[in-house]
Scaffold this active site. Structure first.
Site, short mmCIF file in Angstrom:
data_model
loop_
_atom_site.label_atom_id
_atom_site.label_comp_id
_atom_site.label_asym_id
_atom_site.label_seq_id
_atom_site.Cartn_x
_atom_site.Cartn_y
_atom_site.Cartn_z
N ARG A 30 23.05 28.17 7.13
CA ARG A 30 23.45 26.80 7.49
C ARG A 30 23.05 25.80 6.39
NH1 ARG A 30 21.28 21.87 8.02
NH2 ARG A 30 19.41 22.77 8.94
N ASP A 31 21.78 25.55 6.25
CA ASP A 31 21.33 24.54 5.27
C ASP A 31 21.71 24.96 3.85
OD1 ASP A 31 19.99 22.32 4.27
OD2 ASP A 31 18.26 22.59 5.57
N HIS A 222 10.17 21.95 8.61
CA HIS A 222 11.33 22.30 7.77
C HIS A 222 11.20 21.47 6.48
CE1 HIS A 222 15.92 22.85 7.45
NE2 HIS A 222 15.70 21.84 6.62
N HIS A 224 11.95 20.69 2.36
CA HIS A 224 12.77 20.89 1.16
C HIS A 224 11.86 20.76 -0.05
CE1 HIS A 224 17.00 21.07 2.57
NE2 HIS A 224 16.37 20.74 3.70
N CYS A 255 20.99 18.55 2.11
CA CYS A 255 21.86 17.79 3.01
C CYS A 255 23.00 17.15 2.21
CB CYS A 255 21.06 16.71 3.72
SG CYS A 255 22.10 15.67 4.74
N ASN A 264 15.94 24.04 0.16
CA ASN A 264 14.79 24.23 1.05
C ASN A 264 13.73 25.01 0.28
OD1 ASN A 264 17.34 24.20 2.65
ND2 ASN A 264 15.87 24.14 4.31
N1 COA Z 1 33.18 20.28 15.85
C1 COA Z 1 34.51 20.15 15.70
N2 COA Z 1 35.19 19.03 15.97
C2 COA Z 1 34.46 17.97 16.41
C3 COA Z 1 33.08 18.05 16.58
C4 COA Z 1 32.43 19.25 16.28
N3 COA Z 1 31.12 19.41 16.43
N4 COA Z 1 32.65 16.86 17.02
C5 COA Z 1 33.71 16.06 17.14
N5 COA Z 1 34.83 16.74 16.79
C6 COA Z 1 36.19 16.24 16.80
C7 COA Z 1 36.51 15.52 18.09
O1 COA Z 1 36.94 16.46 19.06
C8 COA Z 1 37.59 14.57 17.66
O2 COA Z 1 38.82 15.27 17.55
P1 COA Z 1 40.22 14.59 17.90
O3 COA Z 1 40.36 13.50 16.90
O4 COA Z 1 41.18 15.70 17.74
O5 COA Z 1 40.06 14.09 19.30
C9 COA Z 1 37.18 14.19 16.23
O6 COA Z 1 36.30 15.24 15.79
C10 COA Z 1 36.45 12.87 16.13
O7 COA Z 1 35.35 12.88 17.05
P2 COA Z 1 34.12 11.89 16.87
O8 COA Z 1 33.14 12.17 17.95
O9 COA Z 1 34.63 10.48 16.73
O10 COA Z 1 33.49 12.42 15.51
P3 COA Z 1 33.20 11.63 14.15
O11 COA Z 1 34.43 11.58 13.34
O12 COA Z 1 32.46 10.38 14.42
O13 COA Z 1 32.20 12.68 13.44
C11 COA Z 1 30.51 14.37 13.66
C12 COA Z 1 30.96 12.97 14.04
C13 COA Z 1 29.11 14.50 14.16
C14 COA Z 1 31.43 15.36 14.31
C15 COA Z 1 30.58 14.53 12.12
O14 COA Z 1 29.97 13.44 11.49
C16 COA Z 1 29.88 15.80 11.66
O15 COA Z 1 30.39 16.89 11.90
N6 COA Z 1 28.75 15.69 10.97
C17 COA Z 1 28.02 16.86 10.53
C18 COA Z 1 27.06 16.52 9.47
C19 COA Z 1 26.34 17.71 8.96
O16 COA Z 1 26.71 18.85 9.14
N7 COA Z 1 25.25 17.44 8.24
C20 COA Z 1 24.43 18.46 7.67
C21 COA Z 1 23.54 19.11 8.63
S1 COA Z 1 22.18 18.13 9.15
ZN ZN Z 2 17.30 20.90 5.61
#
Ligand code: COA
Ligand code: ZN
Length: 330
Positions: A30-31, A222, A224, A255, A264
């Site tokens: 993942r990370d 955790h 880094h 990140c 990490n």
């Molecule tokens: N997996 C897949 N699709 C997702 C989802 C998820 N976990 N969470 C939301 N969605 C979809 C929703 O269903 C929605 O779809 P639609 O437009 O077809 O209805 C769309 O995404 C928008 O949803 P919303 O809640 O408004 O999401 P957002 O655009 O504000 O994004 C996150 C929020 C959290 C989903 C996004 O910022 C993200 O995935 N961040 C991950 C960051 C990360 O991995 N960082 C490193 C690890 S710490």
């Molecule tokens: Zn990390």
């Protein structure tokens, strides 16, 4: 005037008080992978994760269920979980930012869901596009869903030791968030140093404060290694009694939503250090080093891990190999 440090005198306790065993979770799946720009073929991910299982890791963070547009590398999360080899004594965990992620994870039979939010507002907004309060509401619903499904729910607090946008993060804020997460029913808590801002003194103090308040809490650190303090921070954590740590094979990771983030603390380097100090991890270090070298080969570049290059401290070099040196000496 400069006074040199006082030397230990006879009778003083020079032996570190370390736990007998520690649990290392590998988070390369993942990370580690989330930082890679080029898509890593699913079969390569599966191969590395299977080697981690074979090495005897107790817990592996396999992938994350995030929006594929936010982190395209994680778009094959379902397939990876479908294809990896599983051992019944290994906990397969995955990271989620919200309820949608938890629903996807539970459909893939993960043992643990690790829901993440940041302690600092700016990083949380950049990372998951929510305020901390919105994330806390998500944490509550994720924990309820996951526990209702009979799985473990861990909460990871990112930027717990400092935020690259906001600087210092108040310890009271960290403690208040832990308290609320536990009230939601979280089984365990991870405090993450997302961009390597923690130092050993800070780690020791944090561990003391958390463990004084929740002596039975299953707490993971955790770290880094962004500024080279990763192993020192683990030692500080061990000295304070914390026995669970995340680490990433080869030192891969970071990140994507924090500028300048790097890997990490490296799993095989941590396991090596612990073994040398007599702290049991249950991991076969030779197999772990093989996995790290395979990861390097698959990614086609050198990784930060050091033990995989230098070899284990106990691997002595045959004396015969030095013959060229004597020839060169006049
Ligand atoms: N997996 C897949 N699709 C997702 C989802 C998820 N976990 N969470 C939301 N969605 C979809 C929703 O269903 C929605 O779809 P639609 O437009 O077809 O209805 C769309 O995404 C928008 O949803 P919303 O809640 O408004 O999401 P957002 O655009 O504000 O994004 C996150 C929020 C959290 C989903 C996004 O910022 C993200 O995935 N961040 C991950 C960051 C990360 O991995 N960082 C490193 C690890 S710490
Ligand atoms: Zn990390």
């Amino acid at each position: 005037m400069f006074a040199p440090p006082r030397l230990m005198t006879k009778g003083e306790n020079t032996v570190l008080r370390l736990p007998q065993a520690a649990c290392i979770t590998d988070v390369a799946g993942r990370d580690g992978f989330q930082m890679e720009k080029e898509f890593i073929p699913t079969e390569h991910k599966v191969k590395v994760l299977d080697m981690l299982t074979d090495s005897g890791m107790r817990k592996i963070e396999v992938t994350s269920f995030v929006h594929p547009k936010a982190v395209p590398q994680m778009r094959d999360a379902e397939e990876v979980l479908e294809r990896i080899k599983r051992r019944p004594d290994v906990i397969y965990s995955c990271l989620v930012p919200n309820l949608r992620g938890a629903e996807r994870a539970l459909a893939c039979k993960v043992d643990e869901v690790n829901v993440v939010l940041s302690v600092s507002e700016t990083h949380n907004r950049r990372n998951v596009n929510m305020t901390v309060e919105e994330s806390m509401a998500a944490v509550a619903s994720v924990v309820e869903l996951v526990r209702g499904a009979g799985r473990r729910a861990n909460v990871s607090l990112a930027t717990a030791f400092g935020c690259p946008y906001e600087g210092d993060v108040p310890v009271d804020r960290v403690l208040a968030l832990i308290e609320r997460c536990l009230a939601f029913g979280a089984c365990s808590i991870t405090l993450a140093d997302t961009t390597g801002m923690a130092n050993p003194t800070q780690v020791y103090r944090m561990a003391q404060l958390v463990m004084e308040r929740w002596p039975d809490l299953c707490l993971t650190f955790h770290f880094h290694n962004t500024r080279g303090m990763g192993l020192a921070n683990i030692l500080a954590g061990l000295l304070s009694g914390v026995t669970s740590y995340d680490a990433s094979l080869g030192g891969l990771g970071g990140c994507p939503f924090a500028p300048g983030a790097t890997g990490n603390v490296c799993t095989e380097d941590v396991v090596h250090m612990l073994q040398e100090m007599g702290v049991n991890t249950g991991v076969d270090l030779d197999l772990l080093i093989e996995a790290a070298r395979e990861l390097e080969r698959l990614l086609g570049r050198t990784l930060p891990g050091q033990v995989m290059k230098a070899g284990k401290r106990r691997c002595l070099i045959p004396v015969g190999d030095f013959s060229f040196k004597t020839e060169g000496v006049r």
